[in-house]
Design an enzyme around this catalytic site. Structure first.
Site, mmCIF file in Angstrom:
data_model
loop_
_atom_site.group_PDB
_atom_site.id
_atom_site.type_symbol
_atom_site.label_atom_id
_atom_site.label_comp_id
_atom_site.label_asym_id
_atom_site.label_seq_id
_atom_site.Cartn_x
_atom_site.Cartn_y
_atom_site.Cartn_z
ATOM 1 N N CYS A 1 0.786 -1.258 0.010
ATOM 2 C CA CYS A 1 0.043 -0.111 0.054
ATOM 3 C C CYS A 1 0.984 1.263 0.133
ATOM 4 O O CYS A 1 1.241 1.731 1.076
ATOM 5 C CB CYS A 1 -0.884 0.215 1.228
ATOM 6 S SG CYS A 1 -1.886 1.560 1.334
ATOM 7 N N CYS B 1 -0.783 3.998 2.099
ATOM 8 C CA CYS B 1 -0.518 4.128 3.601
ATOM 9 C C CYS B 1 0.967 4.231 3.927
ATOM 10 O O CYS B 1 1.354 4.968 5.009
ATOM 11 C CB CYS B 1 -0.760 2.521 3.843
ATOM 12 S SG CYS B 1 -2.051 2.025 3.047
ATOM 13 N N ASP B 2 2.002 3.840 3.108
ATOM 14 C CA ASP B 2 3.435 3.670 3.776
ATOM 15 C C ASP B 2 4.417 4.535 3.082
ATOM 16 O O ASP B 2 5.535 4.763 3.253
ATOM 17 C CB ASP B 2 3.864 2.448 3.697
ATOM 18 C CG ASP B 2 2.937 1.605 4.566
ATOM 19 O OD1 ASP B 2 2.561 1.818 5.570
ATOM 20 O OD2 ASP B 2 2.483 0.235 4.568
#
Ligand code: NAP
Length: 307
Positions: A131, A134-135
């Protein structure tokens, strides 16, 4: 006894919830541990009709959630682990509790695939992820790599150029399968360096047990080399989340549920929508469309049951 239980809260599940709720069925949506499905981990969605300037995936999903809630859908984070359709009513096990329902809509989606290499599970969240949204921001001014050659790999690579010093795109062939427009954007971006005909064969850890580098092998020449990256973003497709239904519903060799008439399973009252049954299109709009069809068919099934 529930009237309609919907498993999954991605595009398909939430669209089913909107339609079932508007039919006054007060559906119970079992969201699972990762609510929102794949759109909740994506960036700008540019091909969902009605948003000419695009819309952020998480915002689109949040809107669908609010829309379903507004009409009376109920939500639970319970995760489905088992399924039983041997009696008149369908039962499913969620968080160690068996729930009974007259109609069930399975929209459990698909989960990101990983390579199956050594140390993989313990590296997830420590330099290995699927992801970028997300990261990605954790990896500022360091080199990272993306594995895959589809739209997800293209999208993640482009997004990561906002943070990383360099984005290596590692693909096992010498042609991407991503759409033409995404390929154009990838090739036009100076920060992205494609590495063709190459697979990752090993994750190389630092002394803290985090990702330091990957070992690569060129599949044409068998030449091996080490590439220093702070994070590996995996974008090699997804596997359908169909485990609870194994041996009980029809599925193909890869675990995709098999339907007839678009959304019907072999059990009356059990309907299927979205990526858990879609090995071809896998688009937000097709998932939403099949979620709508599943809810309409479930409502029709319940009406016939009453009579
Ligand atoms: P995908 O299209 O199935 O692509 C997966 C990629 O990973 C392929 O390039 C494949 O290589 C590679 N791959 C698969 N298994 C591998 C392995 N074990 N080792 C190394 N490489 C491997 O998956 P996706 O990119 O997640 O896209 C899924 C669907 O969502 C598609 O229909 C896509 O169009 C859609 N999507 C659309 C958008 C958008 O429109 N912006 C964004 C994201 C996703 P090969 O090419 O050699 O098979």
């Amino acid at each position: 006894m529930e009237k309609v239980i919907i498993v999954g809260s991605g595009c398909a599940g939430l669209t089913a919830a909107i339609y079932a709720a508007r039919a006054n069925l007060s559906p119970l949506v079992l969201e699972g541990r990762q609510p929102g499905g794949q759109l909740s981990t994506t960036t700008l969605v540019e091909n969902y009709p009605g948003f000419p300037d695009g819309i952020d995936g998480p915002e689109l999903i949040l809107n669908m959630h609010r829309q379903a809630e507004k009409f009376g859908a109920r939500f639970s984070y319970a995760e489905v682990t088992d399924f039983d359709a041997s009696n008149k009513h369908v039962r499913i096990e969620a968080d160690d509790e068996w729930l009974e329902t007259q109609a069930l809509i399975i929209a459990s989606g698909a989960s990101a695939r990983y390579l199956g290499l050594e140390n993989e599970q313990k590296l997830i969240g420590h330099g290995l992820t699927s992801c970028a949204t997300c990261d990605g921001a954790f990896y500022k001014n360091v080199p990272v790599c993306v594995v895959g050659g589809g739209d997800s790999a293209a999208e993640e690579s482009l997004f990561l150029t906002r943070f990383a010093s360099k984005v290596y795109l590692i693909h096992r062939r010498d042609k991407m399968r991503a759409s033409a427009i995404m390929q154009e954007r990838v090739f036009a971006n100076k920060k992205i360096e494609p590495i063709w005909n190459t697979v990752v064969t090993e994750y190389i850890l630092d002394e803290k047990g985090e990702m330091r580098a990957v070992r690569l092998r060129n599949v044409k020449t068998n030449e091996e080399r080490e590439l220093v990256v702070a994070c590996v973003f995996m974008a090699i497709g997804h596997d359908p989340n169909s485990r609870p239904y194994r041996g009980k519903l029809d599925m193909d060799g890869e675990g995709y549920l098999i339907t007839k008439n678009l959304v019907e399973s072999k059990h009356p009252g059990v309907f299927v929508a979205g990526d858990v049954a879609d090995r071809v299109y896998k688009q937000a709009v097709t998932a939403a469309g099949s979620g709508c069809a599943a809810a309409i068919d479930a409502e029709k099934y319940l009406r016939e049951l009453e009579h």
